[in-house]
Structures are given as C-alpha cells and as structure tokens.
Design an enzyme around this catalytic site. Structure first.
Site, short mmCIF file in Angstrom:
data_model
loop_
_atom_site.label_atom_id
_atom_site.label_comp_id
_atom_site.label_asym_id
_atom_site.label_seq_id
_atom_site.Cartn_x
_atom_site.Cartn_y
_atom_site.Cartn_z
CG ASP A 21 -3.86 6.89 -0.32
OD1 ASP A 21 -3.79 5.66 -0.18
OD2 ASP A 21 -4.43 7.44 -1.28
N GLY A 22 -0.83 5.70 -0.08
CA GLY A 22 0.17 5.48 -1.11
C GLY A 22 1.18 4.39 -0.82
CG ASN A 23 1.77 2.80 3.11
OD1 ASN A 23 2.39 3.84 3.02
ND2 ASN A 23 1.22 2.39 4.24
N GLY A 24 0.86 1.10 -0.98
CA GLY A 24 0.84 0.07 -2.02
C GLY A 24 1.44 0.55 -3.32
CD1 TRP A 26 7.43 5.06 -1.85
CD2 TRP A 26 7.71 2.95 -1.18
NE1 TRP A 26 8.73 4.94 -1.43
CE2 TRP A 26 8.93 3.63 -1.01
CE3 TRP A 26 7.65 1.60 -0.83
CZ2 TRP A 26 10.08 3.04 -0.50
CZ3 TRP A 26 8.79 0.99 -0.32
CH2 TRP A 26 9.99 1.69 -0.16
CG HIS A 38 1.22 -1.82 4.28
ND1 HIS A 38 0.42 -0.73 4.02
CD2 HIS A 38 0.63 -2.89 3.69
CE1 HIS A 38 -0.61 -1.12 3.27
NE2 HIS A 38 -0.50 -2.42 3.06
CB SER A 66 -10.11 2.77 6.59
OG SER A 66 -10.12 1.82 5.56
CD GLU A 68 -15.08 2.52 5.49
OE1 GLU A 68 -13.93 2.80 5.92
OE2 GLU A 68 -16.11 2.98 6.01
CG ASN A 69 -8.69 0.37 3.02
OD1 ASN A 69 -9.42 0.30 2.05
ND2 ASN A 69 -7.77 1.31 3.14
NE ARG A 72 -12.11 -1.17 -0.26
CZ ARG A 72 -12.63 -0.03 0.21
NH1 ARG A 72 -13.93 0.07 0.36
NH2 ARG A 72 -11.85 0.98 0.53
#
Length: 261
Positions: A21-24, A26, A38, A66, A68-69, A72
């Site tokens: 988690d955290g690419n965006g 970053w 990414h 995921s 869900e992602n 979205r």
C-alpha cells in the site's frame, strides 16, 4: 547484512503475505502522477522477491490488484496497471528463474484481459520447474469473493449428493479456497501505516502475526521485510485453545488436528 545475521534460520516464517500500500501517496508527496508510484512499486516487488529467495522463504504472497480497486479506480489507471503487470512479467521471468522462484496467481483472474492472462500463463509455465520461493500474486482478488466462490463450490457438492450439509467441515471450506494448496500465512506485513486488513486473506490469517510499517510500498526493500521477520521472531505465537482446553504459547510442533479455534 547485520540484520540477516540476527535472524534465527530455524524460525523463519514459512509464508509471508504483504499488503502493498502507498503507491499513490508516494507519488503525491513528490507531486508525481500516480502511475509513477505504481511503477516504482513494481521495482519494490522484485527487491522483496529476491530477498525472499535468498533467505529461503518458501511462500510469498503479494496483494497486487484488488477486486474492489478494480471497480473504483479510473479506467486509465486500471489499464496502466494491466500494462505494468505485463511489463513486470516480461522483464522479470529470467530473474525469477535465476533466483529459483516460481510464480502463480490467486483471484478472479478469468476476468482479466486476454493478453494479460496470456502473459501470466507464460510466466507460470516458464517458472514451473523452480523449487524455491513460490511467489503468489493476488490479482483481481477479494477475500469475500473468495469465500463466496468457495461456498458456491460447497453448495454444488451438497446439491449433487457428494457431501452432506451436516458433514461440512472447515477442511471442506479450505479445499475450495483459492489457496487450498498453500499454507496459511505466518506473517502479514502492511505498508503505509494503515491499520486494516483490506479484504485480504480473511480466512487464512486467523492466527497470522501482523506487522504494520508506515513506510510506503515504493520505499519498501528486502531489508525492511527482514526487519518485519526479526520482529516476528521476537513474538510468542498464540493459536487459541487446544483440544484438551489448555492454552499454548508455542504449538508449532503440535499436530494440526489438536488445534481448535
């Protein structure tokens, strides 16, 4: 590497799962487009995979994409992630073979684009003879969807008469999961500091140790996984009660059929 020398090779986890988690964030901190986050995150994957191979970690499972992602995210971002996946496979299969890594996938992968699935199959076949770390990418994955698919499989067995409803056991559910052929994770690592599971391996992590780091995934390297493993080795794992009603702090040597929830 000092941290590696501090690890007990006899107490390494058998299976490490990671929520990347955290690419965006970053990219946002650097005023860059999310796509670049990414892209940098894909480099972190290879660092961690190679470290897993070097220490002899049998199983490494990464939450890559995921379900869900997928619903979205903007379509342009999803398309970029699909291209990035193909690029990752094209560029790293040789390195996987050099490191004796075998790649496989879990999730509703049939819903991915044909050209992506073709590359996935190619990479799996190209590494299938490797006997070291098994790298599992969770793609188009959601734990609730996995359970739904498992229950549908069980219902079909009951309806066909292969299984009686009152005879259904945890093992019957387990064999219908995407991970039926895999051990449950010993250690779950989450980057970016978020304190949630995000619909990842909900059934499988019932007794998994959880390690959260504030480090964003694109900044995560093999040494940081070793730090998580060092923290894991300092813990006393607890699995709940035993069949005789006693408590156990260390049940690694006990037969699985002696463990109860």
């Amino acid at each position: 590497m000092a941290i590696y020398r501090r690890l007990d090779p006899e107490r390494l986890p058998h299976h490490v799962a990671i929520i990347m988690d955290g690419n965006g964030r970053w990219a946002g901190k650097r005023s860059l487009k999310r796509f670049l986050g990414h892209q940098q995150g894909a480099e972190s994957v290879q660092y961690v995979v190679e470290t897993a191979s070097r220490i002899g970690l049998p199983w490494l499972t990464l939450y890559a994409f995921s379900l869900e992602n997928n619903l979205r995210r903007p379509k342009s971002e999803v398309n970029f992630l699909m291209r990035l996946l193909k690029m990752y496979l094209n560029n790293n299969v040789r390195r996987m073979n050099d490191n004796n890594v075998r790649i496989q996938y879990i999730g509703r992968t049939d819903d991915l684009p044909d050209e992506v699935r073709e590359r996935m199959q190619w990479a799996a076949e190209a590494t299938q003879r490797n006997t070291g770390t098994v790298l599992t990418l969770a793609l188009n994955y959601g734990a609730r969807s996995e359970l739904m698919d498992a229950f549908r499989g069980l219902c079909a067995e009951v309806q066909s008469g292969q299984l009686k409803l009152n005879d259904v056991t945890e093992q019957d559910i387990q064999r219908h999961l995407y991970t039926a052929h895999m051990p449950d994770p010993d250690l779950l690592i989450r980057t970016s500091g978020e304190m949630r599971i995000s619909n990842y391996l909900l059934w499988q992590i019932a007794y998994t140790e959880i390690y959260v780091t504030s480090r964003l995934w694109p900044d995560f390297r093999g040494i940081h996984m070793l730090e998580a493993i060092e923290d894991y080795q300092r813990r006393e794992r607890r699995y709940g009660g035993l069949a005789d009603g006693t408590e156990s702090d260390d049940v690694a040597s006990l037969p699985a059929n002696q463990l109860v929830g």
